[in-house]
Design an enzyme around this catalytic site. Sequence first.
Site, mmCIF file in Angstrom:
data_model
loop_
_atom_site.group_PDB
_atom_site.id
_atom_site.type_symbol
_atom_site.label_atom_id
_atom_site.label_comp_id
_atom_site.label_asym_id
_atom_site.label_seq_id
_atom_site.Cartn_x
_atom_site.Cartn_y
_atom_site.Cartn_z
ATOM 1 N N HIS A 129 0.859 -1.323 -0.014
ATOM 2 C CA HIS A 129 -0.049 -0.190 0.105
ATOM 3 C C HIS A 129 0.776 1.008 0.067
ATOM 4 C CE1 HIS A 129 0.602 -1.325 4.018
ATOM 5 N NE2 HIS A 129 0.825 0.048 4.484
ATOM 6 N N HIS B 59 1.247 5.052 0.669
ATOM 7 C CA HIS B 59 0.505 6.375 1.343
ATOM 8 C C HIS B 59 0.568 7.604 0.541
ATOM 9 C CE1 HIS B 59 0.627 4.145 5.685
ATOM 10 N NE2 HIS B 59 1.403 3.574 4.990
HETATM 11 P P1 5GP Z 1 1.662 0.705 7.333
HETATM 12 O O1 5GP Z 1 2.198 0.760 8.585
HETATM 13 O O2 5GP Z 1 1.319 -1.055 6.985
HETATM 14 O O3 5GP Z 1 2.380 1.359 6.149
HETATM 15 O O4 5GP Z 1 0.482 1.351 7.215
HETATM 16 C C1 5GP Z 1 -1.071 0.747 7.578
HETATM 17 C C2 5GP Z 1 -1.874 2.061 7.571
HETATM 18 O O5 5GP Z 1 -3.061 1.039 7.566
HETATM 19 C C3 5GP Z 1 -2.065 2.889 8.666
HETATM 20 O O6 5GP Z 1 -1.564 4.225 8.338
HETATM 21 C C4 5GP Z 1 -3.258 2.545 9.340
HETATM 22 O O7 5GP Z 1 -3.797 3.535 9.928
HETATM 23 C C5 5GP Z 1 -4.103 1.771 8.198
HETATM 24 N N1 5GP Z 1 -5.153 0.968 8.530
HETATM 25 C C6 5GP Z 1 -4.983 0.048 9.452
HETATM 26 N N2 5GP Z 1 -6.243 -0.663 9.690
HETATM 27 C C7 5GP Z 1 -7.030 -0.327 8.582
HETATM 28 C C8 5GP Z 1 -8.246 -0.148 8.361
HETATM 29 O O8 5GP Z 1 -8.874 -1.314 8.887
HETATM 30 N N3 5GP Z 1 -8.943 0.607 7.550
HETATM 31 C C9 5GP Z 1 -8.317 1.563 6.865
HETATM 32 N N4 5GP Z 1 -8.776 2.329 5.948
HETATM 33 N N5 5GP Z 1 -6.994 2.156 7.168
HETATM 34 C C10 5GP Z 1 -6.389 1.008 8.002
#
Ligand code: 5GP
Length: 140
Positions: free
Chosen positions: A100, A102
């Site tokens: 993903h 951002h």
């Molecule tokens: P990572 O740390 O893996 O790059 O980011 C994961 C992101 O997913 C975080 O910014 C977190 O806020 C977001 N996130 C986690 N669970 C959910 C969810 O159930 N729905 C949405 N829309 N975002 C989520």
Amino acid sequence: MSGDCIFCSIVDGEIPSHTVYEDDDVLAFLDANPLARGHTLVIPKAHQSQLQDLDPSLAASIHEALFDLVGTVEGAVDADGSNVGLNNGEASGQEIPHVHYHIVPRFEGDGGSPIHAVGGAAPDLDDDELAAIADDIAGD
Ligand code: 5GP
Ligand code: ZN
């Protein structure tokens, strides 16, 4: 769908999300814990853990969507810029092992940091060391 992956559940509609873009290969939706207004996640619908796992056509699709969305997201929240990036692998801070990007809108004086802030202790590399690393990456 892969196991109990949260983002696969969002793709499958089992977990609700604020979707902002969708095509056959790509989904984009608002981050549930936004770092800024308009913080958006852009994912391949197919479960892949890391960027290098994407096949070329999926990589092209996600980057095309990302390219289109950056300006759209900035415009929608009247941002002055954005940081775009992904955590790739657990060591980088990736918490959800489904690729993903951002898109984090940025605003003048918002107190945030540039993307350079993500690194750990910076290594002190001389030019020979930089050249050796470049050769290793380039495969020379
Ligand atoms: P990572 O740390 O893996 O790059 O980011 C994961 C992101 O997913 C975080 O910014 C977190 O806020 C977001 N996130 C986690 N669970 C959910 C969810 O159930 N729905 C949405 N829309 N975002 C989520
Ligand atoms: Zn997944």
